[in-house]
Design a protein around this motif. Structure first.
Motif, PDB file in Angstrom:
ATOM      1  N   THR A 186       0.992  -1.308   0.179  1.00 46.67           N
ATOM      2  CA  THR A 186       0.098  -0.144  -0.121  1.00 46.67           C
ATOM      3  C   THR A 186       0.898   1.386  -0.011  1.00 46.67           C
ATOM      4  OG1 THR A 186      -1.625  -1.207   1.109  1.00 46.67           O
ATOM      5  CG2 THR A 186      -1.885   1.002   1.259  1.00 46.67           C
ATOM      6  N   TYR A 187       0.671   2.354  -0.905  1.00 46.01           N
ATOM      7  CA  TYR A 187       1.594   3.438  -1.170  1.00 46.01           C
ATOM      8  C   TYR A 187       0.870   4.678  -0.847  1.00 46.01           C
ATOM      9  CZ  TYR A 187       4.893   0.145  -3.055  1.00 46.01           C
ATOM     10  OH  TYR A 187       6.144  -0.830  -3.064  1.00 46.01           O
ATOM     11  N   LEU A 188       1.527   5.578  -0.284  1.00 51.08           N
ATOM     12  CA  LEU A 188       1.067   6.831  -0.257  1.00 51.08           C
ATOM     13  C   LEU A 188       1.559   7.643  -1.509  1.00 51.08           C
ATOM     14  CD1 LEU A 188       0.122   9.156   2.717  1.00 51.08           C
ATOM     15  CD2 LEU A 188       1.166   9.979   0.787  1.00 51.08           C
ATOM     16  N   LEU A 189       0.786   8.104  -2.589  1.00 48.11           N
ATOM     17  CA  LEU A 189       1.776   9.057  -3.594  1.00 48.11           C
ATOM     18  C   LEU A 189       1.360  10.313  -3.363  1.00 48.11           C
ATOM     19  CD1 LEU A 189       3.626   8.782  -6.128  1.00 48.11           C
ATOM     20  CD2 LEU A 189       1.223   8.666  -7.434  1.00 48.11           C
ATOM     21  N   PRO A 190       2.073  11.343  -3.013  1.00 49.78           N
ATOM     22  CA  PRO A 190       1.927  12.649  -2.812  1.00 49.78           C
ATOM     23  C   PRO A 190       1.287  13.281  -4.126  1.00 49.78           C
ATOM     24  CG  PRO A 190       4.003  12.256  -1.807  1.00 49.78           C
ATOM     25  CD  PRO A 190       3.567  11.114  -2.731  1.00 49.78           C
ATOM     26  N   GLU A 191       0.578  14.237  -4.040  1.00 43.52           N
ATOM     27  CA  GLU A 191       0.061  14.963  -5.312  1.00 43.52           C
ATOM     28  C   GLU A 191       1.158  15.342  -6.215  1.00 43.52           C
ATOM     29  OE1 GLU A 191      -1.096  17.831  -8.268  1.00 43.52           O
ATOM     30  OE2 GLU A 191      -0.017  18.252  -6.439  1.00 43.52           O
ATOM     31  N   LYS A 192       2.133  16.001  -5.607  1.00 44.68           N
ATOM     32  CA  LYS A 192       3.354  16.509  -6.499  1.00 44.68           C
ATOM     33  C   LYS A 192       4.128  15.288  -7.340  1.00 44.68           C
ATOM     34  CE  LYS A 192       4.702  20.842  -4.089  1.00 44.68           C
ATOM     35  NZ  LYS A 192       3.658  20.806  -3.384  1.00 44.68           N
ATOM     36  N   LYS A 193       3.947  14.162  -6.983  1.00 51.07           N
ATOM     37  CA  LYS A 193       4.934  12.989  -7.364  1.00 51.07           C
ATOM     38  C   LYS A 193       3.742  12.545  -8.423  1.00 51.07           C
ATOM     39  CE  LYS A 193       8.402  12.573  -5.073  1.00 51.07           C
ATOM     40  NZ  LYS A 193       9.955  12.959  -5.661  1.00 51.07           N
ATOM     41  N   LEU A 194       2.474  12.815  -8.403  1.00 51.60           N
ATOM     42  CA  LEU A 194       1.396  12.125  -9.272  1.00 51.60           C
ATOM     43  C   LEU A 194       1.458  13.000 -10.459  1.00 51.60           C
ATOM     44  CD1 LEU A 194      -1.033  10.690 -10.098  1.00 51.60           C
ATOM     45  CD2 LEU A 194      -2.625  12.337  -9.023  1.00 51.60           C
ATOM     46  N   ARG A 195       1.574  14.557 -10.113  1.00 53.28           N
ATOM     47  CA  ARG A 195       1.957  15.523 -11.311  1.00 53.28           C
ATOM     48  C   ARG A 195       2.993  15.240 -12.103  1.00 53.28           C
ATOM     49  NH1 ARG A 195       1.910  21.547  -9.366  1.00 53.28           N
ATOM     50  NH2 ARG A 195       1.142  20.523  -7.652  1.00 53.28           N
ATOM     51  N   ASN A 196       4.099  15.002 -11.412  1.00 49.70           N
ATOM     52  CA  ASN A 196       5.278  14.755 -12.112  1.00 49.70           C
ATOM     53  C   ASN A 196       5.188  13.508 -13.021  1.00 49.70           C
ATOM     54  OD1 ASN A 196       8.291  14.019 -11.912  1.00 49.70           O
ATOM     55  ND2 ASN A 196       8.242  16.026 -10.925  1.00 49.70           N
ATOM     56  N   PHE A 197       4.609  12.684 -12.797  1.00 40.49           N
ATOM     57  CA  PHE A 197       4.244  11.417 -13.551  1.00 40.49           C
ATOM     58  C   PHE A 197       3.603  11.943 -14.705  1.00 40.49           C
ATOM     59  CE2 PHE A 197       2.214   7.985 -15.293  1.00 40.49           C
ATOM     60  CZ  PHE A 197       3.195   6.876 -15.452  1.00 40.49           C
ATOM     61  N   LEU A 198       2.524  12.529 -14.413  1.00 41.25           N
ATOM     62  CA  LEU A 198       1.455  12.842 -15.615  1.00 41.25           C
ATOM     63  C   LEU A 198       2.151  13.782 -16.573  1.00 41.25           C
ATOM     64  CD1 LEU A 198      -1.785  13.190 -13.511  1.00 41.25           C
ATOM     65  CD2 LEU A 198      -1.281  11.352 -15.008  1.00 41.25           C
ATOM     66  N   GLU A 199       3.039  14.693 -15.923  1.00 42.10           N
ATOM     67  CA  GLU A 199       3.345  15.602 -16.890  1.00 42.10           C
ATOM     68  C   GLU A 199       4.665  15.207 -17.844  1.00 42.10           C
ATOM     69  OE1 GLU A 199       4.800  18.732 -14.279  1.00 42.10           O
ATOM     70  OE2 GLU A 199       2.859  19.741 -14.050  1.00 42.10           O
ATOM     71  N   LYS A 200       5.287  14.232 -17.416  1.00 44.22           N
ATOM     72  CA  LYS A 200       6.414  13.847 -18.345  1.00 44.22           C
ATOM     73  C   LYS A 200       6.041  12.462 -18.966  1.00 44.22           C
ATOM     74  CE  LYS A 200      10.020  15.181 -15.234  1.00 44.22           C
ATOM     75  NZ  LYS A 200      11.156  14.929 -14.064  1.00 44.22           N
ATOM     76  N   ARG A 201       4.997  11.783 -18.835  1.00 45.18           N
ATOM     77  CA  ARG A 201       4.542  10.754 -19.482  1.00 45.18           C
ATOM     78  C   ARG A 201       3.223  10.497 -20.193  1.00 45.18           C
ATOM     79  NH1 ARG A 201       7.410  10.262 -14.820  1.00 45.18           N
ATOM     80  NH2 ARG A 201       9.452   9.038 -14.841  1.00 45.18           N
ATOM     81  N   GLU A 202       3.229   9.932 -21.153  1.00 43.75           N
ATOM     82  CA  GLU A 202       1.927   9.756 -21.911  1.00 43.75           C
ATOM     83  C   GLU A 202       1.311   8.297 -21.591  1.00 43.75           C
ATOM     84  OE1 GLU A 202      -0.142  11.618 -24.250  1.00 43.75           O
ATOM     85  OE2 GLU A 202       1.433  13.388 -23.873  1.00 43.75           O
ATOM     86  N   ARG A 203       1.581   7.962 -20.647  1.00 45.14           N
ATOM     87  CA  ARG A 203       0.929   6.599 -20.258  1.00 45.14           C
ATOM     88  C   ARG A 203      -0.352   6.428 -19.722  1.00 45.14           C
ATOM     89  NH1 ARG A 203       6.196   2.993 -18.150  1.00 45.14           N
ATOM     90  NH2 ARG A 203       4.235   1.529 -18.363  1.00 45.14           N
ATOM     91  N   LYS A 204      -0.932   5.421 -19.625  1.00 46.45           N
ATOM     92  CA  LYS A 204      -2.409   5.269 -19.029  1.00 46.45           C
ATOM     93  C   LYS A 204      -2.391   4.750 -17.695  1.00 46.45           C
ATOM     94  CE  LYS A 204      -4.906   5.954 -23.330  1.00 46.45           C
ATOM     95  NZ  LYS A 204      -5.557   5.196 -24.641  1.00 46.45           N
TER      96      LYS A 204
END
Lengths: 193, 193
Positions: A140-158
Motif C-alpha cells: 500500500t502506497y501513499l503517492l503525494p500529489e506532486k509526485k502524481l503530477r510529475n508522472f502525468l507531466e512527463k509521461r503519456e502512459r495510461k
C-alpha cells in the motif's frame, strides 16, 4: 491516559482489537481506512471522514409522515475525492483505490477532475495524495500529489508502473492499530522530508 | 486578468450574472452557498464543497451491465457538517441552516454530534462556524464555533435568540457576486479581529 472524549486509551485499543479480530484478513482498503480514521478520531489525533457516495435522487416515497424512502436514484460522478479532514491544523485530502494488477495502477480509475482537485488543494496549501493498494502484492502506497503530477507531466502512459510507486511513493507499512497508519507518512510530508 | 483555469475574470462574472438573473429572488441559502462556492472555485480563491447527502443503500438493480439503479435507500443522520474545504491554507468547516422564526434559531435543527464536530475542528486549528439565515428578517449571520460554545455553556435554552446573533455573530451583507460572500468574514476570523 484519558482522551478529551473521556474514554481511556486502553479501552479504545481494546475496542479496535476486537473489531479487527471479528473481521477476516480480507478487509478492503476502504473498510481499513474507515476503521483507521475512526481510531484517529477516538484518540483525538485527526478528524478525517469519507464523504457519502454522491447520488442523484429521482423519486422519494413517504409511507408515513416521518419516514422517507428513496425509490429511484442513480450514482453520480463525485466532484471531489472520497476523503478529507483536518490533521495538525492542516487540510488533508485524498483518494484511495485498490489495484488488482501486479505491475501497474490504471489511471482510468481516477477521474480527471479528481486529479485536478488534488492539484488545487496542493496549490492552496493542503496535503493532497493518493493511497493505492496493490492487493496481489500486499503493498500500500501513499503517492503525494506532486509526485502524481510529475508522472502525468512527463509521461503519456495510461497507467503508473509499480516501480514508479516503489521509487517515488511512501510504503505504508502494515500495522495493527490502526491498520493503515497513513498519518505517519503525512508527518513526514509535513516535516518536508 | 486570467485565472489558473485559463478563463478571463470578466467571463466568469458574466456567467454568474446570468445565473443570478435566471433565478428569482427566493433562492434558498443552500443554492446561494453552492453558487458562491462555485464562484470561489472559478476565481481560484477557495475550494469548499457541499458534501453529498448521506444515505443508506438497501437495494440496487442492474437493468444493464453498465447501469445501476438504486431502488431502495434511506436518508441517514450526517456524521459531520454539510460544507468543508480549504481557504488560504486553512481547513474550513461549517453547517448552514435557514430559520423561519423572527426571534430565535432552534438548536434542534443541528445534531449534537455536529456541534461536537465543529468543536473538534476548532480545537485542531480549523475555522468552524454556523451560517444561519433568518429568512423573514432577511438577515444572514456567521456564528463562529467559539461563540456557539459560549452560548451553550452558559445557557440552558433550546434556541438562540436573534439578539445573540446581532451581538455575537457577523452579519453577512447581501452582495451581488457571490451572493453570500462569507469568506469576507472568514478573513476577519483569520485576522483575529
Amino acid at each position: 491516559m484519558n482522551y478529551p472524549n473521556g474514554i481511556k486509551k486502553e479501552n479504545i485499543q481494546e475496542k479496535f482489537k476486537k473489531e479487527i479480530n471479528y473481521k477476516n484478513r480480507g478487509m478492503t482498503l476502504e473498510s481499513e481506512l474507515n476503521s483507521s480514521n475512526e481510531y484517529y478520531r477516538e484518540i483525538d489525533k485527526a478528524y478525517i471522514y469519507k464523504k457519502p457516495t454522491p447520488i442523484k435522487i429521482v423519486k422519494v416515497d413517504y409511507p408515513s409522515r416521518d419516514k422517507a424512502v428513496i425509490k429511484e436514484a442513480y450514482f453520480t460522478i463525485p466532484s471531489t475525492t472520497d476523503y478529507n479532514g483536518i490533521y495538525k491544523g492542516k487540510y488533508i485530502d485524498f483518494e484511495a483505490k485498490e489495484s488488482k494488477s501486479k505491475t501497474s495502477f490504471t489511471l482510468a480509475n481516477i477521474h480527471p477532475h479528481q486529479i485536478k482537485h488534488l492539484e488545487n488543494i496542493d496549490r492552496h496549501g493542503g496535503i493532497a495524495f493518493l493511497i493505492i493498494r496493490f492487493t496481489m502484492l500486499n503493498e500500500t502506497y501513499l503517492l503525494p500529489e506532486k509526485k502524481l503530477r510529475n508522472f502525468l507531466e512527463k509521461r503519456e502512459r495510461k497507467s503508473i508502473p509499480i516501480d514508479y510507486f516503489r521509487n517515488n511513493a511512501y510504503l505504508i507499512k502494515d500495522s495493527y492499530i490502526p491498520t493503515v497508519d497513513y498519518l505517519k507518512i503525512v508527518d513526514q510530508l509535513i516535516g518536508g522530508i
